[in-house]
Design an enzyme around this catalytic site. Structure first.
Site, PDB file in Angstrom:
ATOM      1  N   LYS A   9       0.907  -1.372  -0.024  1.00  0.00           N
ATOM      2  CA  LYS A   9      -0.244  -0.422   0.021  1.00  0.00           C
ATOM      3  C   LYS A   9       1.387   0.997  -0.494  1.00  0.00           C
ATOM      4  CE  LYS A   9      -4.171  -1.630   2.429  1.00  0.00           C
ATOM      5  NZ  LYS A   9      -5.449  -1.711   3.075  1.00  0.00           N
ATOM      6  N   TYR A  49     -12.543  -1.704  -4.339  1.00  0.00           N
ATOM      7  CA  TYR A  49     -12.795  -2.295  -3.042  1.00  0.00           C
ATOM      8  C   TYR A  49     -14.265  -2.127  -2.652  1.00  0.00           C
ATOM      9  CZ  TYR A  49      -8.463  -2.471  -0.380  1.00  0.00           C
ATOM     10  OH  TYR A  49      -7.495  -2.673  -0.071  1.00  0.00           O
ATOM     11  N   PHE A  57     -15.738   3.105   6.873  1.00  0.00           N
ATOM     12  CA  PHE A  57     -13.993   2.602   6.478  1.00  0.00           C
ATOM     13  C   PHE A  57     -13.496   3.468   4.940  1.00  0.00           C
ATOM     14  CE2 PHE A  57     -15.035  -1.699   7.278  1.00  0.00           C
ATOM     15  CZ  PHE A  57     -14.325  -2.040   5.623  1.00  0.00           C
ATOM     16  N   ARG A  85      -2.024 -14.206   4.911  1.00  0.00           N
ATOM     17  CA  ARG A  85      -2.713 -14.094   5.584  1.00  0.00           C
ATOM     18  C   ARG A  85      -2.213 -14.277   7.073  1.00  0.00           C
ATOM     19  NH1 ARG A  85      -7.827 -11.790   4.514  1.00  0.00           N
ATOM     20  NH2 ARG A  85      -7.620 -11.606   6.851  1.00  0.00           N
ATOM     21  N   THR A  91      -5.656  -7.272  10.202  1.00  0.00           N
ATOM     22  CA  THR A  91      -5.927  -5.627   9.885  1.00  0.00           C
ATOM     23  C   THR A  91      -5.427  -4.845  10.623  1.00  0.00           C
ATOM     24  OG1 THR A  91      -8.063  -6.789   9.105  1.00  0.00           O
ATOM     25  CG2 THR A  91      -7.573  -4.972   8.366  1.00  0.00           C
ATOM     26  N   ARG A 102       2.360  -6.389   9.404  1.00  0.00           N
ATOM     27  CA  ARG A 102       1.105  -5.412   9.354  1.00  0.00           C
ATOM     28  C   ARG A 102       1.696  -4.758  11.189  1.00  0.00           C
ATOM     29  NH1 ARG A 102      -4.039  -7.371   7.231  1.00  0.00           N
ATOM     30  NH2 ARG A 102      -4.292  -6.565   5.243  1.00  0.00           N
ATOM     31  N   ASN A 112      -2.147   0.709   7.299  1.00  0.00           N
ATOM     32  CA  ASN A 112      -1.634  -0.976   7.299  1.00  0.00           C
ATOM     33  C   ASN A 112      -0.087  -1.491   6.360  1.00  0.00           C
ATOM     34  OD1 ASN A 112      -3.575  -1.823   5.522  1.00  0.00           O
ATOM     35  ND2 ASN A 112      -4.948  -3.078   6.823  1.00  0.00           N
ATOM     36  N   HIS A 115      -2.389  -5.290   1.210  1.00  0.00           N
ATOM     37  CA  HIS A 115      -3.451  -5.885   1.629  1.00  0.00           C
ATOM     38  C   HIS A 115      -3.211  -7.400   1.085  1.00  0.00           C
ATOM     39  CE1 HIS A 115      -7.900  -6.696  -0.103  1.00  0.00           C
ATOM     40  NE2 HIS A 115      -7.037  -7.813  -0.649  1.00  0.00           N
ATOM     41  N   GLU A 126      -8.818 -10.435  -7.563  1.00  0.00           N
ATOM     42  CA  GLU A 126      -8.621  -9.629  -7.358  1.00  0.00           C
ATOM     43  C   GLU A 126      -7.381  -9.174  -8.267  1.00  0.00           C
ATOM     44  OE1 GLU A 126      -7.387  -9.530  -2.977  1.00  0.00           O
ATOM     45  OE2 GLU A 126      -9.578  -9.038  -2.579  1.00  0.00           O
TER      46      GLU A 126
HETATM   47  P1  CMP Z   1      -7.253  -4.184   3.308  1.00  0.00           P
HETATM   48  O1  CMP Z   1      -7.271  -5.560   3.500  1.00  0.00           O
HETATM   49  O2  CMP Z   1      -7.101  -3.792   2.376  1.00  0.00           O
HETATM   50  O3  CMP Z   1      -9.253  -4.484   3.523  1.00  0.00           O
HETATM   51  C1  CMP Z   1     -10.140  -3.318   3.469  1.00  0.00           C
HETATM   52  C2  CMP Z   1      -9.002  -2.712   4.422  1.00  0.00           C
HETATM   53  O4  CMP Z   1      -9.962  -1.406   4.781  1.00  0.00           O
HETATM   54  C3  CMP Z   1      -8.346  -3.067   5.533  1.00  0.00           C
HETATM   55  O5  CMP Z   1      -7.465  -3.691   4.997  1.00  0.00           O
HETATM   56  C4  CMP Z   1      -8.317  -1.734   5.979  1.00  0.00           C
HETATM   57  O6  CMP Z   1      -6.884  -1.124   5.720  1.00  0.00           O
HETATM   58  C5  CMP Z   1      -9.138  -1.037   6.062  1.00  0.00           C
HETATM   59  N1  CMP Z   1      -9.773  -0.345   7.102  1.00  0.00           N
HETATM   60  C6  CMP Z   1     -10.147   0.128   7.566  1.00  0.00           C
HETATM   61  N2  CMP Z   1     -10.721   0.279   8.437  1.00  0.00           N
HETATM   62  C7  CMP Z   1     -10.882  -0.652   9.147  1.00  0.00           C
HETATM   63  C8  CMP Z   1     -12.191  -1.043  10.280  1.00  0.00           C
HETATM   64  N3  CMP Z   1     -12.826  -0.431  11.134  1.00  0.00           N
HETATM   65  N4  CMP Z   1     -12.663  -2.193   9.859  1.00  0.00           N
HETATM   66  C9  CMP Z   1     -12.046  -3.083   8.779  1.00  0.00           C
HETATM   67  N5  CMP Z   1     -10.789  -2.774   8.045  1.00  0.00           N
HETATM   68  C10 CMP Z   1     -10.869  -1.315   7.977  1.00  0.00           C
END
Ligand code: CMP
Length: 143
Positions: A9, A49, A57, A85, A91, A102, A112, A115, A126
């Protein structure tokens, strides 16, 4: 399926962490099958997304993911989705296990650093989002 998708990211690209993240991925027996560096438009970030539309968010996420260059890559390994993962961690960096990407490199819930696809179905979607010819060049099935 033996393929998954990882995105480095904008926060990690900006901090020169591309090499460090790929080092961790390769050390965990993943093979980088395809990779590119690009900037996502807001529209493409919304499309990527789409599953999160309506969540609190979502707008911040789309804004952030189109704020700077990213590095998506298609990875190959046995049990690719779950192995990645585990490597990436929870996350929210503060919830992630020590030693995960992360935990070690992430800044906050949005920034973070990476992804990782969360299911075989999403991994396929994806990978095709960034690498449309991937599955015509590589077989989709197998461990
Ligand atoms: P990612 O794995 O890219 O998938 C969705 C993204 O939403 C997640 O990582 C986070 O970076 C972002 N995000 C921000 N706020 C939240 C939240 N409250 N819960 C889950 N994902 C969040």
């Amino acid at each position: 399926m033996r393929y998954t998708l990882l995105i480095i990211k904008p926060d990690a690209v900006e901090r020169n962490l591309i090499g460090e993240i790929i080092r961790r991925v390769e050390a965990d027996q993943f093979m980088v099958k395809d990779i590119k560096r690009l900037a996502l438009s807001k529209e493409r970030a919304q499309e990527f997304y789409a599953v999160h539309v309506g969540k609190h968010f979502y707008d911040d996420l789309v804004e952030y993911m189109s704020s700077g260059p990213i590095v998506p890559m298609a990875l190959e390994r046995y049990n690719a989705v779950s192995a990645l993962r585990n490597l990436v961690g929870a996350t929210k960096p503060s919830d992630a296990r020590p030693g995960t990407v992360r935990k070690d490199l992430g800044v906050d819930h949005t920034r973070n650093s990476v992804h990782a696809a969360d299911s075989d179905e999403n991994a396929k979607r994806e990978i095709e989002f960034f690498f449309p010819d991937f599955f015509s060049d590589n077989p989709a099935s197998g461990g």
